[in-house]
Design an enzyme around this catalytic site. Sequence first.
Site, PDB file in Angstrom:
ATOM      1  N   ARG A  33       1.024   4.321  -2.657  1.00  0.00           N
ATOM      2  CA  ARG A  33       0.965   5.728  -2.240  1.00  0.00           C
ATOM      3  C   ARG A  33       2.100   6.534  -2.894  1.00  0.00           C
ATOM      4  O   ARG A  33       1.879   7.658  -3.386  1.00  0.00           O
ATOM      5  CB  ARG A  33       1.122   5.841  -0.720  1.00  0.00           C
ATOM      6  CG  ARG A  33      -0.107   5.465   0.078  1.00  0.00           C
ATOM      7  CD  ARG A  33       0.069   5.899   1.533  1.00  0.00           C
ATOM      8  NE  ARG A  33      -1.072   5.539   2.374  1.00  0.00           N
ATOM      9  CZ  ARG A  33      -1.242   6.015   3.604  1.00  0.00           C
ATOM     10  NH1 ARG A  33      -0.356   6.864   4.121  1.00  0.00           N
ATOM     11  NH2 ARG A  33      -2.289   5.651   4.327  1.00  0.00           N
ATOM     12  N   LYS A  93       0.834  -1.200   0.000  1.00  0.00           N
ATOM     13  CA  LYS A  93       0.000   0.000   0.000  1.00  0.00           C
ATOM     14  C   LYS A  93       0.876   1.260   0.000  1.00  0.00           C
ATOM     15  O   LYS A  93       0.524   2.274  -0.628  1.00  0.00           O
ATOM     16  CB  LYS A  93      -0.956  -0.031   1.192  1.00  0.00           C
ATOM     17  CG  LYS A  93      -2.034  -1.103   1.021  1.00  0.00           C
ATOM     18  CD  LYS A  93      -3.018  -1.191   2.184  1.00  0.00           C
ATOM     19  CE  LYS A  93      -4.091  -2.230   1.891  1.00  0.00           C
ATOM     20  NZ  LYS A  93      -5.088  -2.367   2.975  1.00  0.00           N
TER      21      LYS A  93
HETATM   22  P1  NDP Z   1     -12.062  -8.437  -2.310  1.00  0.00           P
HETATM   23  O1  NDP Z   1     -11.326  -9.682  -2.001  1.00  0.00           O
HETATM   24  O2  NDP Z   1     -13.538  -8.381  -2.123  1.00  0.00           O
HETATM   25  O3  NDP Z   1     -11.668  -8.017  -3.822  1.00  0.00           O
HETATM   26  C1  NDP Z   1     -12.064  -6.751  -4.291  1.00  0.00           C
HETATM   27  C2  NDP Z   1     -11.942  -6.652  -5.775  1.00  0.00           C
HETATM   28  O4  NDP Z   1     -10.595  -6.771  -6.186  1.00  0.00           O
HETATM   29  C3  NDP Z   1     -12.625  -7.756  -6.566  1.00  0.00           C
HETATM   30  O5  NDP Z   1     -14.020  -7.623  -6.540  1.00  0.00           O
HETATM   31  C4  NDP Z   1     -12.022  -7.527  -7.941  1.00  0.00           C
HETATM   32  O6  NDP Z   1     -12.686  -6.488  -8.631  1.00  0.00           O
HETATM   33  C5  NDP Z   1     -10.638  -6.976  -7.594  1.00  0.00           C
HETATM   34  N1  NDP Z   1      -9.627  -7.919  -8.028  1.00  0.00           N
HETATM   35  C6  NDP Z   1      -9.220  -9.037  -7.388  1.00  0.00           C
HETATM   36  N2  NDP Z   1      -8.328  -9.685  -8.154  1.00  0.00           N
HETATM   37  C7  NDP Z   1      -8.175  -8.955  -9.290  1.00  0.00           C
HETATM   38  C8  NDP Z   1      -7.411  -9.093 -10.473  1.00  0.00           C
HETATM   39  N3  NDP Z   1      -6.603 -10.124 -10.636  1.00  0.00           N
HETATM   40  N4  NDP Z   1      -7.532  -8.152 -11.433  1.00  0.00           N
HETATM   41  C9  NDP Z   1      -8.353  -7.097 -11.279  1.00  0.00           C
HETATM   42  N5  NDP Z   1      -9.122  -6.896 -10.185  1.00  0.00           N
HETATM   43  C10 NDP Z   1      -9.013  -7.829  -9.223  1.00  0.00           C
HETATM   44  O7  NDP Z   1     -11.396  -7.206  -1.490  1.00  0.00           O
HETATM   45  P2  NDP Z   1     -11.796  -6.693  -0.027  1.00  0.00           P
HETATM   46  O8  NDP Z   1     -13.029  -5.865  -0.147  1.00  0.00           O
HETATM   47  O9  NDP Z   1     -11.757  -7.827   0.920  1.00  0.00           O
HETATM   48  O10 NDP Z   1     -10.526  -5.748   0.318  1.00  0.00           O
HETATM   49  C11 NDP Z   1     -10.464  -4.443  -0.204  1.00  0.00           C
HETATM   50  C12 NDP Z   1      -9.517  -3.617   0.674  1.00  0.00           C
HETATM   51  O11 NDP Z   1      -9.986  -3.629   2.011  1.00  0.00           O
HETATM   52  C13 NDP Z   1      -8.067  -4.127   0.712  1.00  0.00           C
HETATM   53  O12 NDP Z   1      -7.207  -3.025   0.694  1.00  0.00           O
HETATM   54  C14 NDP Z   1      -7.981  -4.836   2.060  1.00  0.00           C
HETATM   55  O13 NDP Z   1      -6.663  -4.727   2.625  1.00  0.00           O
HETATM   56  C15 NDP Z   1      -8.950  -4.051   2.911  1.00  0.00           C
HETATM   57  N6  NDP Z   1      -9.568  -4.881   3.967  1.00  0.00           N
HETATM   58  C16 NDP Z   1      -9.575  -4.382   5.244  1.00  0.00           C
HETATM   59  C17 NDP Z   1     -10.186  -5.107   6.254  1.00  0.00           C
HETATM   60  C18 NDP Z   1     -10.274  -4.524   7.615  1.00  0.00           C
HETATM   61  O14 NDP Z   1     -10.727  -5.202   8.542  1.00  0.00           O
HETATM   62  N7  NDP Z   1      -9.889  -3.284   7.780  1.00  0.00           N
HETATM   63  C19 NDP Z   1     -10.784  -6.412   6.024  1.00  0.00           C
HETATM   64  C20 NDP Z   1     -10.746  -6.834   4.641  1.00  0.00           C
HETATM   65  C21 NDP Z   1     -10.134  -6.093   3.638  1.00  0.00           C
HETATM   66  P3  NDP Z   1     -13.947  -6.720  -9.600  1.00  0.00           P
HETATM   67  O15 NDP Z   1     -15.101  -6.307  -8.749  1.00  0.00           O
HETATM   68  O16 NDP Z   1     -13.682  -5.829 -10.773  1.00  0.00           O
HETATM   69  O17 NDP Z   1     -13.978  -8.171  -9.954  1.00  0.00           O
HETATM   70  C1  GFR Z   2      -7.624  -3.730  10.430  1.00  0.00           C
HETATM   71  O1  GFR Z   2      -6.875  -3.503   9.241  1.00  0.00           O
HETATM   72  C2  GFR Z   2      -6.759  -4.545   8.387  1.00  0.00           C
HETATM   73  C3  GFR Z   2      -7.323  -5.782   8.613  1.00  0.00           C
HETATM   74  C4  GFR Z   2      -6.025  -4.300   7.215  1.00  0.00           C
HETATM   75  O2  GFR Z   2      -5.430  -3.082   7.052  1.00  0.00           O
HETATM   76  C5  GFR Z   2      -5.894  -5.285   6.265  1.00  0.00           C
HETATM   77  C6  GFR Z   2      -6.464  -6.534   6.493  1.00  0.00           C
HETATM   78  C7  GFR Z   2      -7.159  -6.761   7.662  1.00  0.00           C
HETATM   79  C8  GFR Z   2      -7.760  -8.079   8.024  1.00  0.00           C
HETATM   80  C9  GFR Z   2      -7.541  -9.151   7.035  1.00  0.00           C
HETATM   81  C10 GFR Z   2      -8.656  -9.121   6.066  1.00  0.00           C
HETATM   82  O3  GFR Z   2      -8.740 -10.176   5.304  1.00  0.00           O
HETATM   83  O4  GFR Z   2      -7.121  -8.525   9.232  1.00  0.00           O
HETATM   84  C11 GFR Z   2      -6.906  -9.864   9.218  1.00  0.00           C
HETATM   85  C12 GFR Z   2      -7.431 -10.388   7.911  1.00  0.00           C
HETATM   86  C13 GFR Z   2      -8.718 -11.101   8.157  1.00  0.00           C
HETATM   87  C14 GFR Z   2      -8.497 -12.383   8.851  1.00  0.00           C
HETATM   88  C15 GFR Z   2      -9.478 -12.785   9.735  1.00  0.00           C
HETATM   89  C16 GFR Z   2      -7.387 -13.182   8.635  1.00  0.00           C
HETATM   90  C17 GFR Z   2      -7.277 -14.415   9.299  1.00  0.00           C
HETATM   91  C18 GFR Z   2      -8.266 -14.816  10.165  1.00  0.00           C
HETATM   92  O5  GFR Z   2      -8.206 -16.017  10.846  1.00  0.00           O
HETATM   93  C19 GFR Z   2      -9.378 -13.988  10.370  1.00  0.00           C
HETATM   94  O6  GFR Z   2     -10.303 -14.475  11.235  1.00  0.00           O
HETATM   95  C20 GFR Z   2     -11.465 -13.698  11.348  1.00  0.00           C
END
Ligand code: NDP
Ligand code: GFR
Length: 313
Positions: free
Chosen positions: A143, A139
């Site tokens: 940036r 990330k």
């Molecule tokens: P997803 O796994 O749902 O994927 C999001 C999109 O990525 C897909 O729908 C697809 O777009 C695109 N993508 C995946 N592979 C490809 C590829 N090969 N080529 C082009 N596009 C691709 O993502 P999340 O919503 O889980 O995560 C999004 C962000 O949120 C990340 O930065 C992650 O770090 C963060 N996150 C934070 C969490 C937290 O607790 N704070 C938890 C989970 C995620 P398309 O729709 O076009 O197919």
């Molecule tokens: C809180 O900020 C984040 C969290 C972030 O910046 C990027 C990703 C995360 C999430 C991941 C999203 O898929 O934190 C951990 C990971 C989710 C995760 C949940 C991974 C392993 C686990 O066993 C799990 O159990 C709920």
Amino acid sequence: MGVKSRVLVVGGTGYIGKRMVKASLAQGHTTFVLQRPEIGLDIDKLQMLLSFKELGAKLIEGSFSDHQSLVKAVKQVDVVICTMSGVHFRSHNLMLQLKLVEAIKDAGNVKRFLPSEFGVDPARMAHALEPGRVTFDEKMIVRKAIEDAGIPFTYVSANCFAGYFVGNLSQMGTLLPARDKVCLYGDGNVKAVYMDEDDIATFTIKSINDPRTLNKTVYLRPPENIISQRELVGIWEQLIGKELEKFSISAEDLLAPMKGLDFAGQVGIGHFYHIFFEGCLTNFEIGEGGVEASKLYPEVKYTRVHEYLQRYL
Ligand code: NDP
Ligand code: GFR
């Protein structure tokens, strides 16, 4: 800020992406969603894209393997939001965003770009454990490309997605709440910040054309959702009318199995360690380069943790 924009969501069928599309439409923006040819026979994605069209969104065909198609797509909008998948058990393609940055740079018209962040502030994770540090390192590479290209940006640090951290009482390896016993990280008193994913999208869309968020990091830190894991468990106990047996795991014991896990598992453990032992989400004051969303947008009635947990009863 009331002004309507033309918004392109890239990654719009994803977990947080689909919420961005809906929030953008709900806030009255002309909303475009990238339709990638690579989705092929993924009927869920295709049907979701068609449902967005029914809600008023416009689909724009474009592929990360076709630079000109990305340039053509971004030329039609003022704001680009990328919700590319991060490093976890689904897929991991954050570095693809560099192609999108190139397209935005060539197009030259984009007023604000929000890259795929939505979690821990990667700028504060230079010390992060391997291999989970890759999430933050990638990330930061994106940036740097944005800032080197002089592209106006807003970074969103969304803290913990409730689906991954509230529903399971912040237990790893499950997405459902315990009903008998629960594992606390240390004494369970480290403060985290829990966000309903729909609120993450609402706050993000509020920020896209706000001068106060230009070239800033927007932290989502609504006061009532800054709670410890122990407090989270207490809210669940109130809801189910039962006390859970609690046991505690030390940082050492959490990290010990790291080597035996697959990559995603190791990444997850690292994230949980930084969040629940180090307190990386709350162990700092928001400085000059940052703003806090619930202060900027007090009108947003964000979902409290006890409200979010209702769905699991
Ligand atoms: P997803 O796994 O749902 O994927 C999001 C999109 O990525 C897909 O729908 C697809 O777009 C695109 N993508 C995946 N592979 C490809 C590829 N090969 N080529 C082009 N596009 C691709 O993502 P999340 O919503 O889980 O995560 C999004 C962000 O949120 C990340 O930065 C992650 O770090 C963060 N996150 C934070 C969490 C937290 O607790 N704070 C938890 C989970 C995620 P398309 O729709 O076009 O197919
Ligand atoms: C809180 O900020 C984040 C969290 C972030 O910046 C990027 C990703 C995360 C999430 C991941 C999203 O898929 O934190 C951990 C990971 C989710 C995760 C949940 C991974 C392993 C686990 O066993 C799990 O159990 C709920």
